[in-house]
Design an enzyme around this catalytic site. Structure first.
Site, PDB file in Angstrom:
ATOM      1  N   ASP A 177      -5.784  15.852  56.355  1.00 37.11           N
ATOM      2  CA  ASP A 177      -5.634  16.904  55.337  1.00 37.11           C
ATOM      3  C   ASP A 177      -4.611  17.966  55.726  1.00 37.11           C
ATOM      4  O   ASP A 177      -4.679  19.109  55.251  1.00 37.11           O
ATOM      5  CB  ASP A 177      -6.983  17.599  55.062  1.00 37.11           C
ATOM      6  CG  ASP A 177      -8.133  16.625  54.870  1.00 37.11           C
ATOM      7  OD1 ASP A 177      -7.915  15.602  54.210  1.00 37.11           O
ATOM      8  OD2 ASP A 177      -9.242  16.895  55.374  1.00 37.11           O
ATOM      9  N   GLU A 192      -8.711  14.567  44.040  1.00 34.56           N
ATOM     10  CA  GLU A 192      -8.985  15.659  44.977  1.00 34.56           C
ATOM     11  C   GLU A 192      -7.678  16.053  45.658  1.00 34.56           C
ATOM     12  O   GLU A 192      -6.600  15.683  45.224  1.00 34.56           O
ATOM     13  CB  GLU A 192     -10.017  15.225  46.030  1.00 34.56           C
ATOM     14  CG  GLU A 192      -9.565  14.054  46.882  1.00 34.56           C
ATOM     15  CD  GLU A 192     -10.596  13.621  47.919  1.00 34.56           C
ATOM     16  OE1 GLU A 192     -11.646  14.276  48.032  1.00 34.56           O
ATOM     17  OE2 GLU A 192     -10.346  12.627  48.628  1.00 34.56           O
TER      18      GLU A 192
END
Length: 495
Positions: A13, A210
């Protein structure tokens, strides 16, 4: 190289930002062998803007138990984002797994330490995620615009049971945006759905899932996200931070899907989720993302690719989908030193069939497949870990991209460091084929593998390359095992 951090460091991420003369990445923190995502505290790595291969560990910047709502440290710090506000301070936004609140920490330095600042809330003090009709606060992306207005993006695709969110049923309709006051905490304008996961306004076949990420270049807003396919990062562009985004394409897929005519059963690498962001260095652009390892989604590693682009009729950057590579931001892999097997960007079993590591029971599903792993349980900052490709059975292939063809033409012998896989039920008897093409027609070396023990050993053979067949300036390398049993692959050396 990819992954660009040390072998045992697992930072998924990762959002890249330039502060001063350095690039900083902010991501969540997996640990090898953990049973779930993001069990570690937030750490930071940085590199000089002049050299994206020279990464430095900046230490722990925020601990999960610093938030008063997580004093026991039981909730997990999912993907964060960071911005520098008008007051010059740095604000770290985070969500605890599916808890349904958004936390904020602050520091005077991009490397922290960050201190708890508060939770995103309405003007009446109610936390965002606690009102009826609120969306699930998840995967924050924050933008301080040129006029110092602050926009917070969030969103998720899959409904989350109320038992996980503390009894509250939160919306998961897609990607939302809301504006914050200058205090960086108080909601100024309520959330607005701008990336619906389905129906009118959704991006056909690349609907929002997402991994919100936002950047502004030359007056245009670039929103990066993970689609419902999960293995790709897509982007959309608008003249406004709150509406009018148009889909622009795929930036990267960890299996190179959509780049070639691959479906999910014929991807160039094993699939799972990915998350990252754009980085601009003068006229160059890079996409940061992560790959899966250890036959799970719980040990993910940071990677980066350079993007090529054109400008469209509206002045927006139209990026071409990046191919996943081993060389990453480097021009090519060097043959002057061993190429570590962990740098493979392509990996598959016999029949070129891969699959998703985020499927149910991935270890059972992929029991006969090769995978990236390490022997050590966990290593601080990733230093000292020995990562390798495990369980290469008959037909398994690891691919490396790219090397300079002129270097290959000077090679006289090739050796591989391998060992018998500990779980292999058969005695090792076979050969390792090193080739310059995926089909194995351009064979560089045919290396016998005999008397292979559980200790790392070198196996070598003369190079049989026919140089006239390699016309391109750069070549891929593919290492395949053929035979009985299965081997682990540590590295390949050229002489």
């Amino acid at each position: 190289m990819n992954p660009y951090l040390p072998a045992g460091e697992y930072i998924p991420d990762a959002e890249p930002y330039i502060f001063g003369d350095r690039v900083y990445i902010y991501g969540s923190h997996d640990k090898f062998g953990a049973p779930i995502f993001c069990v570690g505290d937030y750490v930071c790595w940085s590199a000089p803007v002049s050299d994206l291969t020279d990464w430095r560990y900046e230490g722990v910047i925020y601990k999960k138990n610093q938030d008063p709502k997580n004093k026991l440290g039981l909730r997990l710090l999912f993907a964060p984002d960071v911005c520098q506000a008008a007051d010059g301070r740095f604000y770290l936004y985070y969500a605890f797994d599916f808890m349904g609140i958004m936390g904020v920490a602050v520091s005077s330095c991009p490397t922290g330490p960050f201190e708890f600042y508060g939770h995103v809330h309405y003007a009446d003090g109610t936390l965002w995620g606690r009102k009826t009709g609120d969306s699930l606060p998840f995967d924050p992306a924050v933008l301080v615009d040129d006029d110092n207005r602050v926009f917070l993006y969030s969103g998720f695709y899959t409904p989350v049971p109320a038992v996980i969110t503390g009894g509250r049923k939160l919306r998961t309709d897609g990607g939302v945006v809301l504006e914050l006051e200058s205090d960086m905490l108080t909601i100024r304008t309520p959330e607005k759905l701008i990336f619906p996961k389905q129906g009118e306004g959704s991006f056909n076949n690349h609907e929002f899932f997402e991994a919100s990420s936002i950047r502004k270049y030359n007056g245009l807003y670039y929103f990066v996200y993970s689609s419902r396919h999960n293995h790709e990062l897509c982007y959309a562009v608008s003249t406004s931070p709150t509406h009018g985004f148009r889909f622009m394409g795929t930036l990267v897929s960890i299996g190179d899907l959509f780049l070639h005519s691959n479906d999910e059963n014929h991807a160039n690498n094993y699939l799972g989720n990915t998350h990252g962001g754009l980085l601009r260095l003068e006229d160059d652009f890079y996409i940061f993302y992560h790959r899966q390892t250890n036959r799970s989604s719980y040990a993910r590693q940071a990677c980066v690719e350079k993007l090529s682009y054109e400008r469209d009729e509206y002045g927006a950057y139209r990026f071409n989908q990046a191919e996943i590579t081993s060389s990453g931001v480097c021009e090519s892999l060097s043959l002057s030193q061993p190429i570590e097997a962990r740098l493979a960007c392509n990996l598959w079993a016999h029949g070129h069939k891969t699959g998703r590591y985020d499927a149910k029971n991935p270890r059972k599903l992929f029991a006969s497949h090769p995978y990236f792993t390490q022997d050590e349980r966990d290593v601080a900052q990733g230093l000292g870990a020995t990562q390798y490709v495990a369980h290469m059975g008959d037909g398994a292939t690891a691919g490396f991209k790219y090397v300079r063809t002129e270097q290959l033409r000077a090679v006289r012998s090739i050796s591989v460091r391998a060992r018998a896989n500990k779980q292999s039920p058969q005695q090792i008897c076979g050969r390792i084929i090193v080739s310059a093409d995926e089909s194995g027609r351009q064979v560089l070396a045919d290396i016998p593998v005999r008397n292979c023990s559980s200790q790392w050993s070198d196996f070598s053979a003369s190079c049989i390359l026919r140089t006239e067949k390699l016309a391109e300036a750069y070549s891929a390398l593919y290492i395949s095992f053929e035979g009985e049993g299965a081997v682990d692959l540590l590295s390949v050396r050229f002489a």
